[in-house]
Design an enzyme around this catalytic site. Structure first.
Site, PDB file in Angstrom:
ATOM      1  N   ASP A   1       0.911  -1.138   0.000  1.00 20.89           N
ATOM      2  CA  ASP A   1       0.000   0.000   0.000  1.00 20.89           C
ATOM      3  C   ASP A   1       0.954   1.192   0.000  1.00 20.89           C
ATOM      4  O   ASP A   1       1.590   1.478   1.023  1.00 20.89           O
ATOM      5  CB  ASP A   1      -0.882   0.021   1.253  1.00 20.89           C
ATOM      6  CG  ASP A   1      -1.851   1.193   1.225  1.00 20.89           C
ATOM      7  OD1 ASP A   1      -1.409   2.310   0.900  1.00 20.89           O
ATOM      8  OD2 ASP A   1      -3.033   1.003   1.534  1.00 20.89           O
ATOM      9  N   HIS A   2       1.081   1.861  -1.143  1.00 19.35           N
ATOM     10  CA  HIS A   2       2.189   2.825  -1.254  1.00 19.35           C
ATOM     11  C   HIS A   2       2.054   3.988  -0.260  1.00 19.35           C
ATOM     12  O   HIS A   2       3.031   4.661   0.032  1.00 19.35           O
ATOM     13  CB  HIS A   2       2.372   3.317  -2.696  1.00 19.35           C
ATOM     14  CG  HIS A   2       1.360   4.326  -3.140  1.00 19.35           C
ATOM     15  ND1 HIS A   2       0.100   3.975  -3.545  1.00 19.35           N
ATOM     16  CD2 HIS A   2       1.415   5.673  -3.252  1.00 19.35           C
ATOM     17  CE1 HIS A   2      -0.569   5.057  -3.874  1.00 19.35           C
ATOM     18  NE2 HIS A   2       0.213   6.117  -3.717  1.00 19.35           N
TER      19      HIS A   2
ATOM     20  N   LYS B   1       5.047   6.504   2.337  1.00 18.76           N
ATOM     21  CA  LYS B   1       5.225   7.966   2.364  1.00 18.76           C
ATOM     22  C   LYS B   1       5.832   8.355   3.707  1.00 18.76           C
ATOM     23  O   LYS B   1       5.372   7.890   4.756  1.00 18.76           O
ATOM     24  CB  LYS B   1       3.877   8.675   2.175  1.00 18.76           C
ATOM     25  CG  LYS B   1       3.281   8.482   0.762  1.00 18.76           C
ATOM     26  CD  LYS B   1       1.962   9.230   0.637  1.00 18.76           C
ATOM     27  CE  LYS B   1       1.214   8.860  -0.629  1.00 18.76           C
ATOM     28  NZ  LYS B   1       1.611   9.599  -1.812  1.00 18.76           N
TER      29      LYS B   1
ATOM     30  N   ASP C   1     -10.855   1.636  -4.529  1.00 19.19           N
ATOM     31  CA  ASP C   1      -9.613   2.251  -5.017  1.00 19.19           C
ATOM     32  C   ASP C   1      -8.853   2.975  -3.904  1.00 19.19           C
ATOM     33  O   ASP C   1      -7.624   2.926  -3.868  1.00 19.19           O
ATOM     34  CB  ASP C   1      -9.947   3.240  -6.145  1.00 19.19           C
ATOM     35  CG  ASP C   1      -8.686   3.773  -6.829  1.00 19.19           C
ATOM     36  OD1 ASP C   1      -7.822   2.940  -7.173  1.00 19.19           O
ATOM     37  OD2 ASP C   1      -8.566   5.000  -7.005  1.00 19.19           O
TER      38      ASP C   1
ATOM     39  N   HIS D   1      -5.879   2.897   1.292  1.00 15.74           N
ATOM     40  CA  HIS D   1      -5.080   4.039   1.745  1.00 15.74           C
ATOM     41  C   HIS D   1      -5.695   4.758   2.951  1.00 15.74           C
ATOM     42  O   HIS D   1      -5.030   5.006   3.953  1.00 15.74           O
ATOM     43  CB  HIS D   1      -4.879   5.051   0.613  1.00 15.74           C
ATOM     44  CG  HIS D   1      -4.317   4.450  -0.648  1.00 15.74           C
ATOM     45  ND1 HIS D   1      -3.384   3.440  -0.633  1.00 15.74           N
ATOM     46  CD2 HIS D   1      -4.542   4.709  -1.955  1.00 15.74           C
ATOM     47  CE1 HIS D   1      -3.074   3.112  -1.877  1.00 15.74           C
ATOM     48  NE2 HIS D   1      -3.766   3.869  -2.700  1.00 15.74           N
TER      49      HIS D   1
ATOM     50  N   LYS E   1     -11.930  12.094  -6.718  1.00 21.20           N
ATOM     51  CA  LYS E   1     -11.202  12.550  -7.898  1.00 21.20           C
ATOM     52  C   LYS E   1     -11.748  13.920  -8.294  1.00 21.20           C
ATOM     53  O   LYS E   1     -12.905  14.239  -8.001  1.00 21.20           O
ATOM     54  CB  LYS E   1     -11.447  11.597  -9.076  1.00 21.20           C
ATOM     55  CG  LYS E   1     -11.006  10.159  -8.822  1.00 21.20           C
ATOM     56  CD  LYS E   1      -9.558   9.991  -9.151  1.00 21.20           C
ATOM     57  CE  LYS E   1      -9.110   8.555  -9.000  1.00 21.20           C
ATOM     58  NZ  LYS E   1      -7.653   8.460  -8.844  1.00 21.20           N
TER      59      LYS E   1
HETATM   60  C1  BG6 Z   1      -3.714   4.650  -6.236  1.00 19.85           C
HETATM   61  C2  BG6 Z   1      -5.092   4.748  -6.831  1.00 19.85           C
HETATM   62  O1  BG6 Z   1      -3.637   3.537  -5.392  1.00 19.85           O
HETATM   63  O2  BG6 Z   1      -3.464   5.834  -5.468  1.00 19.85           O
HETATM   64  C3  BG6 Z   1      -5.198   5.980  -7.706  1.00 19.85           C
HETATM   65  O3  BG6 Z   1      -5.329   3.588  -7.623  1.00 19.85           O
HETATM   66  C4  BG6 Z   1      -4.824   7.223  -6.930  1.00 19.85           C
HETATM   67  O4  BG6 Z   1      -6.513   6.116  -8.215  1.00 19.85           O
HETATM   68  C5  BG6 Z   1      -3.481   7.026  -6.236  1.00 19.85           C
HETATM   69  O5  BG6 Z   1      -4.735   8.302  -7.842  1.00 19.85           O
HETATM   70  C6  BG6 Z   1      -3.201   8.184  -5.293  1.00 19.85           C
HETATM   71  O6  BG6 Z   1      -1.891   8.101  -4.834  1.00 19.85           O
HETATM   72  P1  BG6 Z   1      -1.096   9.425  -4.429  1.00 19.85           P
HETATM   73  O7  BG6 Z   1       0.200   8.900  -3.917  1.00 19.85           O
HETATM   74  O8  BG6 Z   1      -0.970  10.242  -5.690  1.00 19.85           O
HETATM   75  O9  BG6 Z   1      -1.911  10.103  -3.397  1.00 19.85           O
END
Ligand code: BG6
Ligand code: NDP
Length: 483
Positions: free
Chosen positions: A180-181, A185, A238, A243, A339
């Site tokens: 989970d990126h 952060k 999503d 997140h 979005k």
């Molecule tokens: C991704 C989603 O996991 O995270 C995207 O699939 C979203 O839809 C993105 O835009 C947001 O990541 P960040 O790091 O730009 O906040």
């Protein structure tokens, strides 16, 4: 394993020609190499297409240059550290051939047998690929063998559980790194430091002092060219199930007994399981219509390329969660994400209770407001603590002023999330990765919500979402913070 040895590995990048690989993973691997952090990592790109090493390197060089790497550096890295292997239909003989290719790279570069298998693949292929690798004997070798899985981890509770089962057939939980990126952060990692290294904040981090927690993840981008994926996923799958929920657990969790990955995960899962089932009346869904973002006209969701013209997919959601623990009972956690909102902004806002006695209200110009702590996760990373001060002058008035901290001023640019996460995979640190239990607990929470047929409100691109999102219970007089 010695520090230098863990960084010597073959990195098998499934989906090596895809969008994620080109935009995020290859640049992160190159950057780690350039920063002397992963100097002996050899990448094998894997996909079905019949590429060869040269054409793959050319594609990678272009992707690296796109991310700002100089041509000479990109070419030198690609020549030495990149190759390609087609996997065809993924038959057993094709996995056997991949195994031979990995061994050949290990021999040629005198590597210790450490292997990372990164699945940057369409979700439907996660299970079969994990199985194919294990069946070929690639889940166990001389060194470590680790499997990195990208989101989404299923579409609901049933498929999330099924995916965990398939992964666990060939791999242990200790080998699996679910990305989970957001957890990579710096500002998200700092949440634990903020809470547990500073006794001052932890002392007020509870229902006695906090009246609400707001979490906003606003994006100014639309769905770009991802309709195929997005229209089936929608905002809850999503963004919220992963997140935003990670942010909730980091705010809500109790202090772990140590900083080990298992101690932290245990507390996160406990917090997640304490969240009450979501009240459908406290959920607002929305879909963007045409509008203006950053001064430019943009189209509505239904006019985006490849979106079905009657789609009811939500691109915005706001909802209230109740974390039923001793610490948080009764404090609303208000989440919103969407979005094409007014601006890109990720913030956690804790609003503190007002003083029990308002001494200053006898003065006309004194409008007491609640103190608020704003953790700005992106952009302009940092935090602000807003509180009342006496406005200098003969009359008695109060103003609301912030104490500020800004990462860039203090430390310069922050590392990218994928770099942090990839280094952790090489070093075997699972702290910033999602455990199977977390996946299932969060699907347990959100699956009923996916099945609810709540109205999808319209909101103009460039706004803060449907106005109904201002009416969630417990929002308080200040409403959402829309800076
Ligand atoms: C991704 C989603 O996991 O995270 C995207 O699939 C979203 O839809 C993105 O835009 C947001 O990541 P960040 O790091 O730009 O906040
Ligand atoms: P793309 O469609 O751009 O790329 C998919 C890649 O997988 C291609 O290299 C494709 O090449 C390969 N592939 C497809 N099917 C197979 C198969 N059966 N066996 C082997 N390789 C295959 O997808 P993305 O890069 O956008 O996404 C990949 C994963 O990352 C998804 O799970 C997505 O949810 C996740 N993700 C993506 C993000 C992004 O910003 N792109 C953000 C967060 C997560 P070929 O067709 O030649 O096989």
């Amino acid at each position: 394993m010695a520090e230098a040895t863990v960084h010597a590995a073959v990195f098998v990048l499934f989906g090596g020609t895809g969008d994620l690989a080109q935009r995020m993973i290859l640049p992160a691997l190159h950057h780690l190499h350039a920063a002397d952090a992963a100097t002996r990592v050899h990448v094998i790109g894997v996909a079905r297409a019949e590429e060869d090493d040269d054409s793959y390197r050319a594609m990678a060089v272009e992707a690296l240059m796109e991310s700002g790497v100089k041509a000479t550096a990109a070419k030198a890295w690609a020549r030495k550290f990149l190759s390609y292997h087609p996997i065809g239909e993924g038959r057993p003989d094709e996995y056997a051939s991949l195994k031979a290719a990995i061994e050949a790279v290990e021999t040629a570069h005198n590597l210790p047998g450490n292997r990372v298998f990164y699945l940057a693949l369409p979700p439907a292929v996660f299970g079969p690929t994990a199985k194919g690798l294990a069946a070929a004997g690639l889940a166990n070798g001389k060194g470590y063998s680790r499997l990195v899985v990208e989101k989404p981890f299923g579409r609901d509770l049933k498929s999330g559980r099924a995916l965990n089962r398939v992964l666990h057939e060939g791999w242990t939980e200790e080998q699996i790194y679910r990305i989970d990126h957001y957890l990579g952060k710096e500002t998200v990692q700092n949440l634990m430091v903020f809470r547990f290294a500073n006794a001052m904040f932890e002392a007020v981090w509870n229902r006695d002092h906090v009246s609400s927690v707001q979490i906003t993840v606003a994006e100014s981008l639309g769905i770009e060219d991802r309709a195929g994926y997005y229209d089936k996923a929608g905002v809850v799958r999503d963004m919220i199930q992963n997140h935003l929920t990670q942010l909730v657990t980091l705010v809500a969790m109790e202090p772990p007994s140590s900083l080990s990955a298992s101690a932290i995960r245990q507390e996160k899962v406990k917090a997640l399981r304490s969240i009450a089932s979501i009240d459908g009346d406290e959920v607002v869904r929305g879909q963007y219509t045409a509008g203006k973002v950053d001064g430019k006209k943009v189209r509505g969701y239904l006019d985006e390329k490849d979106v079905p013209n009657r789609s009811r997919t939500a691109t915005f959601a706001a909802l209230r969660l109740d974390v039923d623990t001793w610490r948080w009972k009764g404090v609303p956690f208000l989440l919103r994400t969407g979005k094409r909102m007014a601006r890109r902004l990720t913030e956690i806002v804790l609003t503190f209770r007002e003083p029990p006695v308002s001494l200053f209200q006898t003065y006309d110009a004194c409008h007491l407001t609640s103190d608020t702590l704003v953790l700005r996760l992106q952009p302009d990373e940092g935090f602000f603590l807003y509180f009342d001060v006496k406005t200098p002058g003969p009359s008695f008035a109060l103003s609301r002023e912030p104490l500020r901290f800004n990462y860039k001023d203090a430390f310069g640019p922050l590392p990218k999330a994928y770099e942090t996460l990839l280094l952790d995979v090489l070093e075997g640190d699972q702290t910033l990765f999602v455990h199977a239990d977390e996946v299932e607990a969060s699907w347990e929470l959100y699956t009923p919500l996916l099945e609810l047929d709540t109205p999808v409100r319209r909101y103009a691109a460039g706004s803060w979402g449907p106005k109904q999102s201002n009416a969630l219970a417990g929002m308080g007089a200040l409403g959402w913070r829309n800076p």
